[in-house]
Design a protein around this motif. Structure first.
Motif, PDB file in Angstrom:
ATOM      1  N   ARG A 120     -26.270 -41.437  80.652  1.00 19.21           N
ATOM      2  CA  ARG A 120     -25.224 -42.215  81.332  1.00 19.21           C
ATOM      3  C   ARG A 120     -23.882 -41.529  81.169  1.00 19.21           C
ATOM      4  O   ARG A 120     -23.547 -41.060  80.087  1.00 19.21           O
ATOM      5  CB  ARG A 120     -25.170 -43.629  80.756  1.00 19.21           C
ATOM      6  N   LEU A 121     -23.136 -41.461  82.251  1.00 19.22           N
ATOM      7  CA  LEU A 121     -21.781 -40.923  82.223  1.00 19.22           C
ATOM      8  C   LEU A 121     -20.837 -42.113  82.405  1.00 19.22           C
ATOM      9  O   LEU A 121     -20.410 -42.438  83.506  1.00 19.22           O
ATOM     10  CB  LEU A 121     -21.594 -39.881  83.337  1.00 19.22           C
ATOM     11  N   LYS A 122     -20.539 -42.798  81.277  1.00 17.96           N
ATOM     12  CA  LYS A 122     -19.787 -44.061  81.342  1.00 17.96           C
ATOM     13  C   LYS A 122     -18.384 -43.873  81.904  1.00 17.96           C
ATOM     14  O   LYS A 122     -17.916 -44.701  82.675  1.00 17.96           O
ATOM     15  CB  LYS A 122     -19.714 -44.704  79.953  1.00 17.96           C
ATOM     16  N   ASP A 123     -17.703 -42.796  81.515  1.00 21.93           N
ATOM     17  CA  ASP A 123     -16.341 -42.586  82.010  1.00 21.93           C
ATOM     18  C   ASP A 123     -16.345 -42.272  83.503  1.00 21.93           C
ATOM     19  O   ASP A 123     -15.455 -42.698  84.241  1.00 21.93           O
ATOM     20  CB  ASP A 123     -15.628 -41.460  81.237  1.00 21.93           C
ATOM     21  N   GLU A 124     -17.362 -41.541  83.941  1.00 20.15           N
ATOM     22  CA  GLU A 124     -17.480 -41.225  85.365  1.00 20.15           C
ATOM     23  C   GLU A 124     -17.739 -42.517  86.147  1.00 20.15           C
ATOM     24  O   GLU A 124     -17.183 -42.731  87.217  1.00 20.15           O
ATOM     25  CB  GLU A 124     -18.609 -40.213  85.587  1.00 20.15           C
ATOM     26  N   PHE A 125     -18.556 -43.407  85.578  1.00 22.69           N
ATOM     27  CA  PHE A 125     -18.837 -44.691  86.224  1.00 22.69           C
ATOM     28  C   PHE A 125     -17.578 -45.566  86.271  1.00 22.69           C
ATOM     29  O   PHE A 125     -17.299 -46.219  87.272  1.00 22.69           O
ATOM     30  CB  PHE A 125     -19.984 -45.416  85.508  1.00 22.69           C
ATOM     31  N   LYS A 126     -16.784 -45.543  85.175  1.00 17.53           N
ATOM     32  CA  LYS A 126     -15.525 -46.308  85.154  1.00 17.53           C
ATOM     33  C   LYS A 126     -14.576 -45.799  86.237  1.00 17.53           C
ATOM     34  O   LYS A 126     -13.855 -46.573  86.868  1.00 17.53           O
ATOM     35  CB  LYS A 126     -14.847 -46.209  83.781  1.00 17.53           C
ATOM     36  N   TYR A 127     -14.580 -44.490  86.440  1.00 16.01           N
ATOM     37  CA  TYR A 127     -13.759 -43.886  87.496  1.00 16.01           C
ATOM     38  C   TYR A 127     -14.212 -44.411  88.869  1.00 16.01           C
ATOM     39  O   TYR A 127     -13.388 -44.809  89.680  1.00 16.01           O
ATOM     40  CB  TYR A 127     -13.890 -42.359  87.408  1.00 16.01           C
ATOM     41  N   PHE A 128     -15.515 -44.428  89.107  1.00 16.40           N
ATOM     42  CA  PHE A 128     -16.067 -44.972  90.358  1.00 16.40           C
ATOM     43  C   PHE A 128     -15.605 -46.419  90.550  1.00 16.40           C
ATOM     44  O   PHE A 128     -15.140 -46.801  91.627  1.00 16.40           O
ATOM     45  CB  PHE A 128     -17.602 -44.888  90.320  1.00 16.40           C
ATOM     46  N   GLN A 129     -15.733 -47.221  89.473  1.00 19.23           N
ATOM     47  CA  GLN A 129     -15.333 -48.632  89.542  1.00 19.23           C
ATOM     48  C   GLN A 129     -13.853 -48.757  89.887  1.00 19.23           C
ATOM     49  O   GLN A 129     -13.472 -49.528  90.765  1.00 19.23           O
ATOM     50  CB  GLN A 129     -15.581 -49.329  88.190  1.00 19.23           C
ATOM     51  N   LYS A 130     -13.010 -47.995  89.168  1.00 20.41           N
ATOM     52  CA  LYS A 130     -11.562 -48.088  89.363  1.00 20.41           C
ATOM     53  C   LYS A 130     -11.169 -47.682  90.774  1.00 20.41           C
ATOM     54  O   LYS A 130     -10.401 -48.373  91.443  1.00 20.41           O
ATOM     55  CB  LYS A 130     -10.845 -47.192  88.338  1.00 20.41           C
ATOM     56  N   MET A 131     -11.706 -46.558  91.259  1.00 18.59           N
ATOM     57  CA  MET A 131     -11.324 -46.058  92.579  1.00 18.59           C
ATOM     58  C   MET A 131     -11.761 -47.012  93.684  1.00 18.59           C
ATOM     59  O   MET A 131     -11.006 -47.285  94.610  1.00 18.59           O
ATOM     60  CB  MET A 131     -11.891 -44.656  92.823  1.00 18.59           C
ATOM     61  N   THR A 132     -12.992 -47.515  93.596  1.00 18.35           N
ATOM     62  CA  THR A 132     -13.506 -48.354  94.685  1.00 18.35           C
ATOM     63  C   THR A 132     -12.999 -49.792  94.621  1.00 18.35           C
ATOM     64  O   THR A 132     -12.970 -50.477  95.633  1.00 18.35           O
ATOM     65  CB  THR A 132     -15.046 -48.354  94.734  1.00 18.35           C
ATOM     66  N   ALA A 133     -12.585 -50.259  93.431  1.00 16.39           N
ATOM     67  CA  ALA A 133     -12.173 -51.664  93.291  1.00 16.39           C
ATOM     68  C   ALA A 133     -10.664 -51.874  93.360  1.00 16.39           C
ATOM     69  O   ALA A 133     -10.221 -52.996  93.599  1.00 16.39           O
ATOM     70  CB  ALA A 133     -12.707 -52.240  91.980  1.00 16.39           C
ATOM     71  N   THR A 134      -9.867 -50.826  93.162  1.00 16.78           N
ATOM     72  CA  THR A 134      -8.415 -51.003  93.121  1.00 16.78           C
ATOM     73  C   THR A 134      -7.832 -50.952  94.531  1.00 16.78           C
ATOM     74  O   THR A 134      -7.747 -49.880  95.138  1.00 16.78           O
ATOM     75  CB  THR A 134      -7.749 -49.915  92.234  1.00 16.78           C
ATOM     76  N   ALA A 135      -7.446 -52.123  95.011  1.00 16.98           N
ATOM     77  CA  ALA A 135      -6.847 -52.203  96.353  1.00 16.98           C
ATOM     78  C   ALA A 135      -5.385 -51.772  96.279  1.00 16.98           C
ATOM     79  O   ALA A 135      -4.729 -51.920  95.248  1.00 16.98           O
ATOM     80  CB  ALA A 135      -6.965 -53.630  96.879  1.00 16.98           C
ATOM     81  N   SER A 136      -4.885 -51.231  97.383  1.00 12.57           N
ATOM     82  CA  SER A 136      -3.482 -50.798  97.420  1.00 12.57           C
ATOM     83  C   SER A 136      -2.569 -51.891  97.967  1.00 12.57           C
ATOM     84  O   SER A 136      -1.355 -51.789  97.878  1.00 12.57           O
ATOM     85  CB  SER A 136      -3.348 -49.525  98.269  1.00 12.57           C
ATOM     86  N   VAL A 137      -3.158 -52.940  98.526  1.00 10.64           N
ATOM     87  CA  VAL A 137      -2.381 -54.049  99.083  1.00 10.64           C
ATOM     88  C   VAL A 137      -2.738 -55.319  98.326  1.00 10.64           C
ATOM     89  O   VAL A 137      -3.912 -55.708  98.256  1.00 10.64           O
ATOM     90  CB  VAL A 137      -2.688 -54.232 100.598  1.00 10.64           C
ATOM     91  N   GLU A 138      -1.725 -55.960  97.767  1.00 10.92           N
ATOM     92  CA  GLU A 138      -1.957 -57.181  97.000  1.00 10.92           C
ATOM     93  C   GLU A 138      -2.567 -58.262  97.886  1.00 10.92           C
ATOM     94  O   GLU A 138      -2.185 -58.424  99.042  1.00 10.92           O
ATOM     95  CB  GLU A 138      -0.625 -57.674  96.418  1.00 10.92           C
ATOM     96  N   GLY A 139      -3.557 -58.966  97.333  1.00 12.64           N
ATOM     97  CA  GLY A 139      -4.196 -60.042  98.077  1.00 12.64           C
ATOM     98  C   GLY A 139      -5.353 -59.585  98.960  1.00 12.64           C
ATOM     99  O   GLY A 139      -6.025 -60.401  99.573  1.00 12.64           O
ATOM    100  N   LYS A 140      -5.584 -58.263  99.032  1.00  9.62           N
ATOM    101  CA  LYS A 140      -6.707 -57.750  99.816  1.00  9.62           C
ATOM    102  C   LYS A 140      -7.741 -57.146  98.875  1.00  9.62           C
ATOM    103  O   LYS A 140      -7.469 -56.911  97.708  1.00  9.62           O
ATOM    104  CB  LYS A 140      -6.232 -56.698 100.819  1.00  9.62           C
ATOM    105  N   GLN A 141      -8.932 -56.896  99.412  1.00  3.44           N
ATOM    106  CA  GLN A 141     -10.003 -56.267  98.634  1.00  3.44           C
ATOM    107  C   GLN A 141     -10.491 -55.029  99.363  1.00  3.44           C
ATOM    108  O   GLN A 141     -10.498 -54.977 100.599  1.00  3.44           O
ATOM    109  CB  GLN A 141     -11.192 -57.226  98.462  1.00  3.44           C
ATOM    110  N   ASN A 142     -10.925 -54.040  98.570  1.00  5.18           N
ATOM    111  CA  ASN A 142     -11.570 -52.873  99.169  1.00  5.18           C
ATOM    112  C   ASN A 142     -12.960 -53.251  99.638  1.00  5.18           C
ATOM    113  O   ASN A 142     -13.555 -54.217  99.162  1.00  5.18           O
ATOM    114  CB  ASN A 142     -11.661 -51.733  98.157  1.00  5.18           C
ATOM    115  N   VAL A 143     -13.478 -52.447 100.567  1.00  4.87           N
ATOM    116  CA  VAL A 143     -14.816 -52.646 101.113  1.00  4.87           C
ATOM    117  C   VAL A 143     -15.692 -51.488 100.655  1.00  4.87           C
ATOM    118  O   VAL A 143     -15.274 -50.328 100.741  1.00  4.87           O
ATOM    119  CB  VAL A 143     -14.778 -52.673 102.659  1.00  4.87           C
ATOM    120  N   VAL A 144     -16.881 -51.788 100.139  1.00  3.81           N
ATOM    121  CA  VAL A 144     -17.865 -50.736  99.854  1.00  3.81           C
ATOM    122  C   VAL A 144     -18.981 -50.860 100.885  1.00  3.81           C
ATOM    123  O   VAL A 144     -19.506 -51.949 101.116  1.00  3.81           O
ATOM    124  CB  VAL A 144     -18.412 -50.786  98.404  1.00  3.81           C
ATOM    125  N   VAL A 145     -19.281 -49.744 101.539  1.00  2.00           N
ATOM    126  CA  VAL A 145     -20.319 -49.708 102.567  1.00  2.00           C
ATOM    127  C   VAL A 145     -21.444 -48.838 102.028  1.00  2.00           C
ATOM    128  O   VAL A 145     -21.192 -47.722 101.536  1.00  2.00           O
ATOM    129  CB  VAL A 145     -19.781 -49.117 103.888  1.00  2.00           C
TER     130      VAL A 145
END
Length: 195
Positions: A29-54
């Motif tokens: 397991r690459l835990k830090d790499e997974f945390k990076y994936f989580q942070k990048m895909t989950a951190t929205a740039s606009v307050e009140g909105k959510q990112n979409v994962v396809v």
């Protein structure tokens, strides 16, 4: 102006991204790499909105059930066979174009960034689409056996960005595996993929 489309992927030197429905280095397991994936895909740039994962259906089912859907993100699963979203998924679309249409219409008020997270054919569709695409690539510097691969990309079409907000720089290492984070950007349609 059209939306920037993001893809995020971890790959071996031969562009391998999976084996038997798992990451190539499984069970390591690459835990830090997974945390990076989580942070990048989950951190929205606009307050009140959510990112979409396809993602494709196989990618959805490769995520451990306890982690589905991916938290704090709108999860869209692509499948031409399924008639209703799989348990836990927020939306179902028959193909990538339909997913983008859904994001720009029904989800336009709540959707921020779009992240394609796999699999191989979906990455290829993203790369064939028009407009600006960003590839967030974790280059794993060790070769593992793979049966699934990221599509080759046109070196003339994508340029490596020297730095990107939130992306760690330099060589990373976990559990004896070295990797680096890279971000490529394209604004030109590649002749290699022209229809």
């Amino acid at each position: 102006m059209s939306r920037v489309l993001n893809a995020i992927v971890a790959m071996c030197p031969d562009l391998g991204i999976g084996r038997d429905g798992h990451l190539p280095w499984h069970p390591i397991r690459l835990k830090d790499e997974f945390k990076y994936f989580q942070k990048m895909t989950a951190t929205a740039s606009v307050e009140g909105k959510q990112n979409v994962v396809v993602m494709g259906k196989k990618t959805w089912f490769s995520i451990p059930e306890k982690n589905r859907p991916l938290n704090n993100r709108i999860n869209i699963v692509l499948s031409r066979q399924m008639k209703v979203p799989p348990a836990g998924a927020h939306h179902l679309a028959p193909d990538f174009c339909s997913a983008l249409k859904l994001i720009d219409t029904e989800l336009s008020e709540q959707a921020d960034q779009v992240w394609v997270i796999g699999g191989s054919s979906l990455y290829k569709e993203l790369m064939q689409s028009q407009g600006t695409r960003r590839l967030f690539v974790t280059q794993v510097l060790e070769q593992f056996q793979c049966d699934t691969f990221f599509p080759e990309f046109c070196p003339d079409e994508y340029h490596l960005l020297p730095g990107f907000p939130g992306v760690p720089q330099g060589l990373q290492e976990e559990n004896g595996i070295q990797y680096r984070f890279e971000v490529y950007e394209s604004v030109v349609h590649c002749p290699l993929y022209s229809k």
